[in-house]
Design an enzyme around this catalytic site. Structure first.
Site, short mmCIF file in Angstrom:
data_model
loop_
_atom_site.label_atom_id
_atom_site.label_comp_id
_atom_site.label_asym_id
_atom_site.label_seq_id
_atom_site.Cartn_x
_atom_site.Cartn_y
_atom_site.Cartn_z
CB CYS A 1 48.39 -8.47 5.32
SG CYS A 1 47.12 -8.21 4.04
CE LYS B 1 52.61 -7.27 4.44
NZ LYS B 1 51.55 -6.51 3.76
CD GLU C 1 48.40 -4.97 6.37
OE1 GLU C 1 49.54 -5.05 5.92
OE2 GLU C 1 47.40 -5.46 5.79
#
Length: 277
Positions: free
Chosen positions: A162, A123, A52
């Site tokens: 994540c 995300k 990321e």
């Protein structure tokens, strides 16, 4: 009921895991990514996975000051190096938000081995937890966007990022879309129990989805590192420490199919996953 999965085109798909230490110096980060591509190419990898925020990172928070468009220097480098080496890449980056939104977007881009940009995942779950407020700097991706799944070497890779790892429905939605490998680029924040959570959740997502998990973290201050690759039966085949490093592993597609035959939990499920809100 969907058709039975077909065997992969080759015995294994080779994945290079690049646990990089990323800074706010975008030029230096691109040099590190170029080195990771060189390592992947020497290893005859099919795909390189970067963490990321691989384009630029600040442990205090990433926002619009780190954003680059899809035709900017970072994604252009990915496409150029993929085309030159034949190695596909999945990489975390930061994009400008749409319209007048002053925030940025935390994204993962997928580039195939010919250098074509084949997908972008924005995300969905922002890290508003453990005292952090990622939503102050970043805009979430749409929850109803199609899942990002890409085929490499006969295996289908699905992408989450994540904090998404803490939401099992995100992984299951990817598996419903055909993912056999769950790829998790991360800059997993360090702190009490955080490394344990990271490892436990990666293993859980593998077991419950009978999918391989490639969880690639950043190294450095404020993050956990400890990238790992988990087989669909939950066995950890690769695990790193906190230091920057690049390693290559083979994912056995035939073994994945055997696990799904022995443990048909996906076929036995009784609930669907749908976006909310």
């Amino acid at each position: 009921m969907s058709a039975a999965p077909q065997p992969p085109q080759r015995p294994a798909v080779r994945v290079t895991v690049a646990q990089l230490q990323v800074s706010d110096d975008h030029t230096a980060n691109r040099e590190a990514v170029g080195d990771a591509f060189a390592t992947a190419s020497r290893a005859s990898a099919d795909v390189l996975v970067l963490p990321e925020y691989a384009s630029g990172f600040d442990a205090r928070g990433v926002g619009a000051e780190h954003a680059e468009p899809l035709d900017g220097p970072f994604v252009t480098l990915l496409r150029t190096r993929a085309r030159a080496t034949g190695v596909a890449v999945l990489a975390g980056t930061t994009l400008p938000a749409d319209g007048d939104d002053p925030r940025a977007v935390n994204a993962v881009v997928a580039v195939d081995g010919s250098g074509e940009l084949v997908g972008v995942y924005r995300k969905v779950h922002l890290y508003d937890a453990f005292g952090q407020r990622e939503s102050e700097r970043l805009a979430p991706g749409p929850a109803d966007a199609p899942p990002l799944v890409v085929e490499v070497g006969g295996l289908t890779f699905g992408v989450l990022t994540c904090y998404d790892l803490r939401f099992p429905e995100s992984a299951r939605r990817l598996v419903d879309a055909g993912a056999q490998v769950l790829v998790v680029p991360a800059a997993w924040a360090s702190g009490d129990l955080k490394a344990m959570h990271w490892r436990t959740l990666a293993i859980a997502r593998a077991i419950e989805n009978t999918a391989a998990v490639v969880a690639v973290g950043q190294a450095g201050r404020g993050v956990t590192g400890r990238s790992l690759v988990v087989a669909p039966d939950g066995v950890v085949g690769l695990e790193m420490d906190e230091q920057p490093q690049v390693r290559t592993v083979d994912l056995d597609g035939a073994a994945l199919l055997r696990v799904r035959e022995q443990n048909p939990s996906l076929a036995n499920r009784r609930y669907a996953v749908v976006p909310v809100g």
